[in-house]
Design a protein around this motif. Structure first.
Motif, PDB file in Angstrom:
ATOM      1  N   GLY A  36       0.811  -1.217   0.000  1.00  0.00           N
ATOM      2  CA  GLY A  36       0.000   0.000   0.000  1.00  0.00           C
ATOM      3  C   GLY A  36       0.841   1.262   0.000  1.00  0.00           C
ATOM      4  N   SER A  37       2.048   1.149   0.526  1.00  0.00           N
ATOM      5  CA  SER A  37       2.899   2.327   0.633  1.00  0.00           C
ATOM      6  C   SER A  37       3.557   2.659  -0.696  1.00  0.00           C
ATOM      7  N   ASN A  38       4.069   1.667  -1.369  1.00  0.00           N
ATOM      8  CA  ASN A  38       4.698   1.886  -2.666  1.00  0.00           C
ATOM      9  C   ASN A  38       4.921   0.532  -3.332  1.00  0.00           C
ATOM     10  N   GLU A  39       3.974   0.162  -4.156  1.00  0.00           N
ATOM     11  CA  GLU A  39       3.994  -1.172  -4.745  1.00  0.00           C
ATOM     12  C   GLU A  39       5.227  -1.380  -5.616  1.00  0.00           C
ATOM     13  N   GLU A  40       5.580  -0.337  -6.379  1.00  0.00           N
ATOM     14  CA  GLU A  40       6.723  -0.453  -7.274  1.00  0.00           C
ATOM     15  C   GLU A  40       8.013  -0.669  -6.473  1.00  0.00           C
ATOM     16  N   ALA A  41       8.133   0.065  -5.373  1.00  0.00           N
ATOM     17  CA  ALA A  41       9.314  -0.100  -4.522  1.00  0.00           C
ATOM     18  C   ALA A  41       9.364  -1.519  -3.972  1.00  0.00           C
ATOM     19  N   ALA A  42       8.195  -2.036  -3.598  1.00  0.00           N
ATOM     20  CA  ALA A  42       8.140  -3.400  -3.078  1.00  0.00           C
ATOM     21  C   ALA A  42       8.578  -4.389  -4.154  1.00  0.00           C
ATOM     22  N   ARG A  43       8.091  -4.167  -5.374  1.00  0.00           N
ATOM     23  CA  ARG A  43       8.432  -5.069  -6.467  1.00  0.00           C
ATOM     24  C   ARG A  43       9.940  -5.045  -6.718  1.00  0.00           C
ATOM     25  N   LEU A  44      10.496  -3.837  -6.738  1.00  0.00           N
ATOM     26  CA  LEU A  44      11.926  -3.710  -7.001  1.00  0.00           C
ATOM     27  C   LEU A  44      12.761  -4.241  -5.840  1.00  0.00           C
ATOM     28  N   SER A  45      12.145  -4.422  -4.687  1.00  0.00           N
ATOM     29  CA  SER A  45      12.869  -4.988  -3.558  1.00  0.00           C
ATOM     30  C   SER A  45      12.825  -6.508  -3.593  1.00  0.00           C
ATOM     31  N   GLY A  46      12.293  -7.059  -4.657  1.00  0.00           N
ATOM     32  CA  GLY A  46      12.287  -8.506  -4.814  1.00  0.00           C
ATOM     33  C   GLY A  46      11.092  -9.180  -4.176  1.00  0.00           C
ATOM     34  N   ILE A  47      10.101  -8.394  -3.808  1.00  0.00           N
ATOM     35  CA  ILE A  47       8.919  -8.995  -3.206  1.00  0.00           C
ATOM     36  C   ILE A  47       7.997  -9.505  -4.305  1.00  0.00           C
ATOM     37  N   LYS A  48       7.486 -10.701  -4.118  1.00  0.00           N
ATOM     38  CA  LYS A  48       6.563 -11.249  -5.108  1.00  0.00           C
ATOM     39  C   LYS A  48       5.201 -10.610  -4.857  1.00  0.00           C
ATOM     40  N   VAL A  49       5.072  -9.443  -5.437  1.00  0.00           N
ATOM     41  CA  VAL A  49       3.933  -8.572  -5.177  1.00  0.00           C
ATOM     42  C   VAL A  49       2.602  -9.281  -5.431  1.00  0.00           C
ATOM     43  N   ASN A  50       2.506  -9.966  -6.546  1.00  0.00           N
ATOM     44  CA  ASN A  50       1.235 -10.586  -6.921  1.00  0.00           C
ATOM     45  C   ASN A  50       0.777 -11.610  -5.903  1.00  0.00           C
ATOM     46  N   ARG A  51       1.737 -12.402  -5.432  1.00  0.00           N
ATOM     47  CA  ARG A  51       1.395 -13.447  -4.485  1.00  0.00           C
ATOM     48  C   ARG A  51       0.798 -12.837  -3.202  1.00  0.00           C
TER      49      ARG A  51
ATOM     50  N   LEU B  17       6.739   3.272   5.902  1.00  0.00           N
ATOM     51  CA  LEU B  17       7.535   2.354   6.718  1.00  0.00           C
ATOM     52  C   LEU B  17       8.783   3.062   7.231  1.00  0.00           C
ATOM     53  N   SER B  18       9.381   2.474   8.255  1.00  0.00           N
ATOM     54  CA  SER B  18      10.580   3.070   8.843  1.00  0.00           C
ATOM     55  C   SER B  18      11.798   2.780   7.976  1.00  0.00           C
ATOM     56  N   ALA B  19      12.901   3.445   8.295  1.00  0.00           N
ATOM     57  CA  ALA B  19      14.139   3.225   7.559  1.00  0.00           C
ATOM     58  C   ALA B  19      14.537   1.750   7.605  1.00  0.00           C
ATOM     59  N   ALA B  20      14.528   1.189   8.801  1.00  0.00           N
ATOM     60  CA  ALA B  20      14.932  -0.208   8.954  1.00  0.00           C
ATOM     61  C   ALA B  20      13.997  -1.138   8.185  1.00  0.00           C
ATOM     62  N   GLN B  21      12.711  -0.860   8.265  1.00  0.00           N
ATOM     63  CA  GLN B  21      11.747  -1.717   7.560  1.00  0.00           C
ATOM     64  C   GLN B  21      11.951  -1.644   6.058  1.00  0.00           C
ATOM     65  N   ASN B  22      12.286  -0.452   5.570  1.00  0.00           N
ATOM     66  CA  ASN B  22      12.550  -0.304   4.144  1.00  0.00           C
ATOM     67  C   ASN B  22      13.786  -1.076   3.718  1.00  0.00           C
TER      68      ASN B  22
END
Lengths: 334, 538
Positions: free
Chosen positions: A213-228, B133-138
């Motif tokens: 919810g905070s930033n989906e694109e950032a989550a995706r680029l962090s290697g999170i399997k967003v869809n799942r 989210l916090s720095a650490a969480q990010n």
């Protein structure tokens, strides 16, 4: 971390309330104020039986609100929770009444049906890239239609399963503490809320939902399997809607296939009043429960005062707008 | 405190498996052999990379290599292919042809995670952080330390690990602070910390200083130097020549999707690099020569708004370019927004053409001939999904209505005229503006306000994100506008730009105007002295 200095001027100041917490506090103050107001001006409001009635009335909306809180924090929306609740109640009816299976199987079937349908919504949103509003609008109709089809548009009664009453109207706790007559449905709501709150704030699942919810694109680029995770979020929402289905049908001692439409809006209203941001990334379950209570206290209080029932709907509408205004106002200030 | 001895998930950050020596070497002095190894070897090498997008050949037989412990600047005009190349190196795109070698071995980077697993991370220009989210969480998102059957996040360890990385970077950030409430500079440091937590050996930074002030840039450079010393290879994409001179070891220049040359940064003259980038020689940076008329078109007196603007007075003349210089956060943009009616003011008077007026909204400002061209074109200047024609004409649509209908032919004609006059490079006026380069987008926005008959033009960072060749054109355009009798205000963080353009320079610091300089004689030092005056005093 004693030597780690606090992020001075620019950072969020620890010790101060965050916007979400502040808003929750505001909602809580509003709830207390409403209780105080009606206690003073509405005769018979502040009675034990009326309080139980309020709680009873909050249970279903509260649970649905919690369900939709997951999805809203993840940056989505679910319009299908109301009819999903009905569909799961019908599924419970089929399993328990038509097939004569034992109670635990009925409970399981209802929750599983909700979770499955939720996962289907999640799949269409995550994989087929259909906007959540549209996907769940479709699911709302699908669930409504299926509930009518499965039940042949007739209520299914749970007369053969007397223990079904345990899910909502019965108060098991009063067996131990006779003075506390809180019905089981309300207790279930509190348990669902507490567990959900833990899941959202302490577990990996919650962290992923906030990240989405905070930033989906950032989550995706962090290697999170967003869809799942997105599919899981909608599945959780559906599953919890299933619990609401059990509570409502237990209270009515029947699965009413025509019920459910409009419940999603009350649920979303509870979430918003509770300070969860519709743009995602921010929100609390406690806020949602407070929001649900504000709505039922208003309904009940106005009724006890003898105000025409329909005014409650108007007031709820005003409260939603005020709640969002407070959200915007607080964020501007911070 | 156990942080120093804890095992950290980062090579840079501490003593993780097999890297203890390297870290010790970094802290003390390196042995000769280690230093040679760290500085000499290619960590990543790209060979013969080809990439096409529908209708565009983005990269053509491009080669690139990065050594451990070096800062390798990647330069080129916008559209030269720098970003595409880096996206291939970090697994965002797949090359159509060519090889990627990591430590001499050919690899396939299926996605960004595959690249990260090999220690290759990128810090995008628009930061990709989760604000709530916090720095650490990010930093540890998706890789949280867990406890309790792997279900619960171990928040304490999360914070400890993040704190340890920050400590190694010698930055002072609270791991528990919410990222959304931090300055851009700090957010960037969080991104760097995140990359380091992936055991980064290769870090790509895409214009990292574009939103930082001088102090923050210095801080960032210190962090970069430190990373270098620990053997991290850094690809540094930038348009700023002085930064390349400051921190880069080598420079690779790209042009039109092709590799041009790789040169040592220290010994190559700037003019050579610029020449390679644009493929033609640019005239020497010259200074503003003229000056405005004596006809005052705008006078601001005693403007105040909270702490952002304190007692600011300005005057602007017909035919003049007034530069407003100052560090980030000095209040330059705030003054522009106040004049434009975008933010309410506490007190102050604004006179336009000698008449006192109250500007309560941007609509008031535009009606009085003031245009504000924001640094963030995509958000405030352009409707990127609409055509060149519609963008050029949208502030003047009222003029092109007849009986409730838009006169498309007339719109087209006037758009064509501006495209020609301002030399907007677009295949046709129906092109969506999002497909234009930054410089051409800027020209479209300028056209819009010229057509609206605005004669006071306020430019906020007019060349941000615009490449060197297009910059020169924008400068020429601004000069022409002034010569035609427009009054122009230019807000810029780049001192050479301010000096290049301004007839007069107002310098701001902490919401006040600390001095005014003659643009023809002022030096960078003069400006910096005024820009830091208040800060030094306090």
């Amino acid at each position: 971390m004693t030597d780690t200095t606090v992020d001075g001027a620019q950072g969020a100041k620890p010790g101060f309330l965050t916007t979400a917490a502040l808003q929750k506090a505001v909602a809580f103050v509003v709830l207390v104020a409403l209780l105080g107001f009606f206690s003073l001006f509405a005769p018979n409001f502040a009675t034990g039986s009326n309080m139980v009635g309020i709680m009873q009335a909050t249970a279903v909306n509260g649970v649905l609100g919690v369900a939709v809180t997951f999805v809203i924090i993840s940056g989505g929306i679910d319009l299908s929770v109301g009819t999903m609740m009905t569909l799961t109640a019908v599924v419970a009816g089929i399993v328990l009444t038509n097939l004569g299976m034992p109670l635990p199987l009925g409970i399981l079937a209802a929750i599983a049906a909700g979770a499955f349908m939720g996962a289907v919504s999640g799949f269409t949103i995550a994989e087929l890239k259909i906007p959540p509003f549209i996907a769940t609008l479709g699911m709302m109709q699908i669930a409504r239609g299926l509930a009518l089809v499965f039940s042949e548009a007739k209520p299914i009664y749970f007369n053969d399963t007397p223990s079904y009453q345990l899910l909502s109207p019965v108060s098991s706790i009063s067996a131990i503490f006779p003075s506390i007559e809180i019905p089981n449905g309300v207790m279930i709501m509190f348990v669902v809320a507490i567990l959900s709150s833990i899941v959202l704030t302490r577990t990996i699942v919650g962290r992923m939902i906030f990240a989405l919810g905070s930033n989906e694109e950032a989550a995706r680029l962090s290697g999170i399997k967003v869809n799942r995770w997105k599919i899981l979020t909608y599945a959780i929402c559906g599953g919890i809607s299933g619990i609401a289905g059990l509570i409502v049908s237990s209270r009515l001692n029947s699965a009413q296939p025509a019920l459910g439409l409009g419940y999603e809006l009350d649920a979303i209203a509870a979430v918003v009043i509770g300070g969860t941001s519709l743009s995602g990334g921010r929100g609390t379950v406690t806020g949602t429960i407070i929001g649900a209570f504000i709505m039922s206290v208003l309904t009940n209080g106005l009724r006890v005062m003898g105000v025409q029932e329909e005014w409650k709907i108007v007031v709820t509408g005003v409260i939603i707008i005020v709640a969002v205004f407070i959200d915007i106002f607080l964020r501007k200030k911070s | 405190m156990s942080v120093q001895t804890r095992i950290l998930p980062t090579r840079f950050g501490g003593a993780s498996k097999g890297t203890a020596k390297r870290v010790d070497a970094g802290k003390g002095g390196k042995t000769v052999a280690q230093a040679a190894k760290a500085a000499g070897q290619s960590v990543v090498e790209l060979r013969g990379i080809e990439k096409s997008f529908p209708g565009v050949r983005a990269l053509q037989d491009v080669g690139f290599d990065l050594r451990a412990g070096e800062v390798h600047a990647l330069m080129g005009e916008n559209g030269a292919g720098k970003s595409t190349l880096m996206k291939i190196m970090t697994g965002v795109y797949q090359p159509d042809a060519g090889e990627i070698l990591v430590d001499g071995k050919a690899v396939t980077l299926r996605d960004p995670q595959a690249a990260q697993a090999l220690g290759i991370s990128i810090i995008h220009q628009e930061l990709f952080l989760m604000n709530h989210l916090s720095a650490a969480q990010n930093i540890f998102i998706g890789r949280e330390p867990r406890r309790g059957f792997g279900i619960f996040v171990d928040e304490a360890k999360l914070k400890r690990d993040a704190a340890a990385i920050f400590r190694r970077m010698k930055v002072d950030i609270d791991p528990a602070a919410e990222v959304g409430a931090m300055t851009v500079a700090r957010q960037q440091l969080v991104e760097i910390a995140k990359a380091l937590s992936y055991d980064a050996r290769v870090l790509v930074m895409d214009e990292p200083t574009s939103a930082l002030n001088e102090t923050e840039v210095e801080h960032l450079f210190a962090v970069i130097e430190d990373l270098k010393a620990h053997g991290v290879g850094i690809v540094y994409i930038t348009h700023k020549m002085d930064e390349v001179k400051r921190i880069a070891d080598r420079v690779t220049v790209m042009r039109d999707g092709q590799y041009i040359d790789t040169l040592p940064a220290a010994s190559t003259p700037m003019s050579t690099i610029i020449q390679l980038m644009v493929g033609r020689e640019l005239a020497d940076q010259h200074r503003a020569t003229g000056h405005g008329t004596t006809e005052e078109v705008l006078r601001v007196t005693g403007l105040n708004r909270g702490k952002a603007i304190r007692n600011v007075s300005l005057s602007l003349h017909r035919g003049e370019i007034l530069g407003i210089a100052g560090l980030m956060g000095a209040g330059r943009t705030e003054v522009a927004r106040a004049i434009f009616g975008a933010d309410p003011i506490d007190s102050g008077e604004i006179h336009i053409h000698g008449k006192a007026c109250r500007i309560g909204s941007p609509a008031d400002a535009v009606a009085r001939g003031i245009a504000y061209l924001s640094e963030d074109r995509k958000h405030f200047g352009l409707v990127t999904g609409m055509s060149v024609r519609d963008n050029v004409t949208m502030a003047s649509w009222g003029r092109f209505m007849q009986g409730g209908f838009m006169q498309d032919a007339a719109l087209g004609k006037v758009a064509e005229e501006y495209v020609r006059k301002l030399k907007v490079k677009t295949p046709h006026i129906h092109q969506e503006t999002r497909l234009l380069s930054g410089g051409n987008q800027q020209k479209v926005v300028i056209s819009k306000w010229l057509l609206r008959d605005c004669d006071i033009l306020i430019f906020d960072e007019p060349t941000r994100g615009i490449d060197v060749g297009a910059k020169a054109e924008i400068y020429r355009l601004l000069e022409e506008l002034a010569a035609q009798g427009k009054a122009v205000i230019v807000i810029s963080s780049e001192l050479p730009e301010v000096l290049r353009l301004s007839h007069r320079i107002a310098v701001m610091c902490e919401g006040r105007i600390t001095g005014e300089l003659d643009g023809r004689t002022a030096t960078q030092e003069d400006i910096m002295t005024l820009a830091t005056q208040r800060a030094n005093a306090a």
